[in-house]
Design an enzyme around this catalytic site. Structure first.
Site, PDB file in Angstrom:
ATOM      1  N   GLU A  41      -6.511  88.438  18.075  1.00  0.00           N
ATOM      2  CA  GLU A  41      -5.761  87.220  18.398  1.00  0.00           C
ATOM      3  C   GLU A  41      -5.510  87.176  19.904  1.00  0.00           C
ATOM      4  O   GLU A  41      -4.736  87.965  20.437  1.00  0.00           O
ATOM      5  CB  GLU A  41      -4.423  87.185  17.657  1.00  0.00           C
ATOM      6  CG  GLU A  41      -3.583  85.967  18.001  1.00  0.00           C
ATOM      7  CD  GLU A  41      -2.164  86.028  17.456  1.00  0.00           C
ATOM      8  OE1 GLU A  41      -1.279  85.366  18.039  1.00  0.00           O
ATOM      9  OE2 GLU A  41      -1.919  86.738  16.455  1.00  0.00           O
ATOM     10  N   ARG A  45      -1.458  82.503  26.578  1.00  0.00           N
ATOM     11  CA  ARG A  45      -0.323  82.677  27.488  1.00  0.00           C
ATOM     12  C   ARG A  45      -0.776  82.926  28.912  1.00  0.00           C
ATOM     13  O   ARG A  45       0.046  83.111  29.802  1.00  0.00           O
ATOM     14  CB  ARG A  45       0.544  83.859  27.028  1.00  0.00           C
ATOM     15  CG  ARG A  45       1.119  83.710  25.634  1.00  0.00           C
ATOM     16  CD  ARG A  45       2.003  84.881  25.279  1.00  0.00           C
ATOM     17  NE  ARG A  45       2.305  84.928  23.863  1.00  0.00           N
ATOM     18  CZ  ARG A  45       3.041  85.865  23.296  1.00  0.00           C
ATOM     19  NH1 ARG A  45       3.541  86.848  24.022  1.00  0.00           N
ATOM     20  NH2 ARG A  45       3.271  85.841  21.987  1.00  0.00           N
ATOM     21  N   LYS A 128       2.571  83.380   9.316  1.00  0.00           N
ATOM     22  CA  LYS A 128       3.016  84.442  10.205  1.00  0.00           C
ATOM     23  C   LYS A 128       4.545  84.438  10.195  1.00  0.00           C
ATOM     24  O   LYS A 128       5.160  83.386  10.431  1.00  0.00           O
ATOM     25  CB  LYS A 128       2.497  84.194  11.631  1.00  0.00           C
ATOM     26  CG  LYS A 128       3.028  85.199  12.642  1.00  0.00           C
ATOM     27  CD  LYS A 128       2.352  85.045  13.991  1.00  0.00           C
ATOM     28  CE  LYS A 128       3.045  84.068  14.881  1.00  0.00           C
ATOM     29  NZ  LYS A 128       2.628  84.225  16.307  1.00  0.00           N
TER      30      LYS A 128
END
Length: 204
Positions: A41, A45, A128
């Protein structure tokens, strides 16, 4: 494209990656895949994130997704870069509908019963749990599993190698997200591969 449950069951830990330099992408991905953690993943960012996704996809065996997707523009950018699954920190109706319409495996973040119910309304059953430790940890998620036993989860946030096995012992938890596997700066590929091997061995 693999269903989200297949992605979640591929390995017990999904490395959550914040990578500043696209030149580091392939060595990191190669080390993680070699260590037994092929599902990666890449969080959006950093300015390099989309390039990182494209580079990691060149690594044989890697299943590369995008995390920190917060809107439809991010979803579309990640898919254009080749992301094979999408992870978001939370769930909005707009993002959920868009991900479902595009048919991409989608793992939205939830923190409470209302979030899960919103997901169920969209036809989603895999979530999640984020931020896992800050939201009450394993006891909190077990409490949510009670009324939502049809759902499967990937807790992320504050989980470590030492605590991951406790989470993975719960049948509704298919995997955990881990940020402990890769440090900042120039990657130490031997250390990353060793950490990946230890994490891959958590499968019960």
């Amino acid at each position: 494209m693999k269903p989200v449950e297949t992605v979640m069951r591929t390995a017990p830990v999904i490395p959550v990656l914040v990578i500043e330099d696209a030149a580091h992408a392939r060595p990191i991905a190669e080390a993680l895949v070699a260590g037994g953690l092929p599902v990666l993943e890449v969080t959006l960012r950093t300015a390099a994130a989309l390039d990182v996704i494209a580079e990691m996809k060149k690594v044989p065996g890697a299943i590369v997704g995008a995390g920190t997707i917060v809107d439809i523009a991010g979803l579309e950018s990640a898919m254009a870069a080749g992301a094979e699954f999408i992870v978001s920190p939370g769930l909005t109706e707009n993002l959920g509908k868009a991900a479902v319409a595009k048919g991409i495996p989608f793992l939205p973040g939830i923190a409470n019963a209302g979030d899960i119910m919103r997901g169920l309304d969209l036809g989603l059953t895999h979530f999640k749990f984020f931020p896992a430790e800050a939201n009450g940890g394993l006891p909190a998620l077990k409490s949510l599993i009670g009324p939502f036993g049809q759902c499967k989860f990937c807790p992320t946030g504050g989980i470590k190698q030492e605590t991951a096995a406790d989470w993975l012992a719960v049948s509704e938890i298919l995997c955990v997200g881990g940020s402990w596997l890769v440090g900042k700066g120039t990657p130490d590929v031997a250390a990353i591969e060793a950490a990946a091997r230890a994490a891959a061995a958590l499968r019960i």
